[in-house]
Design an enzyme around this catalytic site. Structure first.
Site, PDB file in Angstrom:
ATOM      1  N   ARG A  52       0.896  -1.009   0.429  1.00 38.42           N
ATOM      2  CA  ARG A  52       0.646   0.319   0.123  1.00 38.42           C
ATOM      3  C   ARG A  52       0.781   0.770   0.361  1.00 38.42           C
ATOM      4  O   ARG A  52       0.352   2.357  -0.631  1.00 38.42           O
ATOM      5  CB  ARG A  52      -0.843  -0.211   1.268  1.00 38.42           C
ATOM      6  N   TYR A 104     -17.306  16.633 -14.560  1.00 40.41           N
ATOM      7  CA  TYR A 104     -17.974  14.995 -14.625  1.00 40.41           C
ATOM      8  C   TYR A 104     -18.641  14.508 -13.434  1.00 40.41           C
ATOM      9  O   TYR A 104     -18.457  15.928 -12.626  1.00 40.41           O
ATOM     10  CB  TYR A 104     -16.798  14.021 -14.046  1.00 40.41           C
ATOM     11  N   ASP A 178      -8.523  18.868 -14.309  1.00 44.17           N
ATOM     12  CA  ASP A 178      -8.533  17.299 -13.624  1.00 44.17           C
ATOM     13  C   ASP A 178      -8.793  17.181 -16.164  1.00 44.17           C
ATOM     14  O   ASP A 178      -9.173  17.609 -16.479  1.00 44.17           O
ATOM     15  CB  ASP A 178     -10.085  16.796 -14.106  1.00 44.17           C
ATOM     16  N   LYS A 203      -9.527   6.322 -19.148  1.00 45.16           N
ATOM     17  CA  LYS A 203      -9.506   6.941 -20.272  1.00 45.16           C
ATOM     18  C   LYS A 203      -8.199   6.407 -21.708  1.00 45.16           C
ATOM     19  O   LYS A 203      -8.148   5.772 -22.046  1.00 45.16           O
ATOM     20  CB  LYS A 203     -10.251   8.115 -20.206  1.00 45.16           C
TER      21      LYS A 203
END
Ligand SMILES: *Cc1c(COP(=O)(O)O)cnc(C)c1O
Length: 389
Positions: A52, A104, A178, A203
């Site tokens: 992690r 978004y 973004d 994307k």
């Protein structure tokens, strides 16, 4: 050599970050599928303790994406939303975040439904209007950040990134961009003064509709330390396997974007000539209001476009009759995808806000793939005929 950002971006895409595996000479960074690492002695580690906190495959991706965005520090998350959530945890009760008016849907939702519980406020503004931004920031001392997407989703409104960051800096407000729609191949917001770059790497960066991932890139060391702490504490990390897939996808980003963009540019022009199309939104069209800014701040207009179908045409029949273009959420993959934002990607936005900003049911968003252009145009043409009034 490849670590030097003086190399062309296509070289960095392939050799940037950590290039290959030193131990074996493998040309690709291996998938370090491990949760933990042997400690050499008590208190002496290899530099890795627990996945992690750090994993070599994820680290290779993080170094690569930092370099691509002209940044110093990259962090990889389990999804774009995990990255966005991590960014919002920088803020405290009473702080306010300004967001683009057609941001978004998930970004709006997490502020509206989750961070609002912690007293973090947001306001939707037209980030295309620089005077609006300045007024908002000057009149409200609680504004701590402005989050922009440019071009926006799905109306392709363009925001002048350098103009926003200039005002934001003056008032000690963080600019968060973004950059999902453009990818670092076309637009590098840190170079234009932004503080934080976010990606849904699901994307264009991934590019093959086969993984979910998120990215944060920053230049400031203090901000980077905060993000490492947040990433390790909240745990929304990207897995070694998905980190590997994302590195693989990124290698072809340049050739893919060139083709996406070529197809999108041609389709946008052609759609404008169709009498069943009332409006085409694509920042590469000279009559688009953001055309000039787009070409100044980015190396192209990208592969996303939206268009509105004329009243009388049955948009449901149009969508049902497409044979190559797939009705699906998401974007940026090699295959062409179409969606109706009002019922799909932007359903989380209340109907009155949607209507106000122009996201009607007749608006369709197309993520133009890298198929043959003629096949895409023919597919749209035959579906439009079948949907005709
Ligand atoms: C998809 C998307 C997100 C969310 O990313 P996920 O990877 O789906 O969590 C955020 N911003 C934009 C612009 C997106 O297109």
């Amino acid at each position: 050599m490849a670590k030097d950002r003086m190399c062309g971006i296509n070289t960095v895409l392939i050799h940037g970050g950590i290039d290959g595996d030193k131990r074996t000479g493998a040309v690709n960074v291996p998938i370090y599928q491990t949760s933990t690492y042997k400690q050499l002695h008590l208190g002496e580690t290899t530099g890795y303790e627990y996945s992690r906190t750090g994993n070599p495959t994820r680290e290779a991706l993080e170094k690569l994406i930092a370099q691509l965005e002209n940044g110093k520090y990259g962090l990889a998350f389990a999804s774009g939303m995990a990255a966005i959530a991590a960014a919002f945890t920088l803020f405290s009760t009473g702080d306010k975040i300004l967001i683009s008016r057609n941001v978004y849907g998930g970004t709006f939702r997490i502020l509206d439904k989750i961070f609002s519980h912690f007293g973090i406020k947001y306001e939707i503004i037209d980030t295309g209007n620089i005077t609006d931004i300045e007024t908002n920031i000057t009149e409200n001392v609680n504004v701590k950040a402005i989050l922009i997407e440019t071009p926006t989703n799905p109306l392709m409104e363009v925001t002048d990134i350098a103009a926003v960051t200039k005002i934001a800096k003056k008032h000690n407000v963080l600019t968060i961009v973004d950059n999902t729609f453009m990818s670092p191949y076309l637009q590098r917001p840190l170079t234009l003064g932004a503080d934080i770059v976010l990606h849904s790497a699901t994307k264009y960066l991934g590019g093959h509709s086969d993984l979910i991932a998120g990215i944060i890139v920053v230049n400031d060391e203090e901000l980077a330390q905060k993000f490492y702490f947040i990433q390790n504490s909240t745990g929304g990390i990207l897995s070694p396997n998905d980190s590997f897939l994302l590195i693989r996808g990124i290698k072809t980003l340049g050739v893919r974007i060139e083709r996406h963009q070529e197809n999108a540019g041609k389709l946008a022009k052609w759609l404008q000539t169709q009498d069943w199309v009332t409006k085409v939104y694509y920042p590469g069209l000279p009559d688009h209001p953001g055309y000039k800014t787009q070409l100044e701040q980015a190396d192209g207009a990208g592969g996303m476009l939206s268009f509105e179908i004329k009243e009388g045409y049955n948009y449901e029949a149009f969508l049902d009759n497409l044979k190559i273009i797939t009705l699906a959420e998401s974007l940026g993959g090699v295959e062409s995808l179409i969606c109706q934002p009002s019922s799909m990607t932007h359903a989380a936005i209340p109907p009155e806000i949607r209507k106000h900003i122009g996201i009607t049911d007749r608006l369709l968003r197309l993520s133009v793939g890298i198929e043959n252009y003629d096949d895409l145009a023919a597919d749209i043409e035959q579906a439009a005929k079948k949907a005709g009034a």
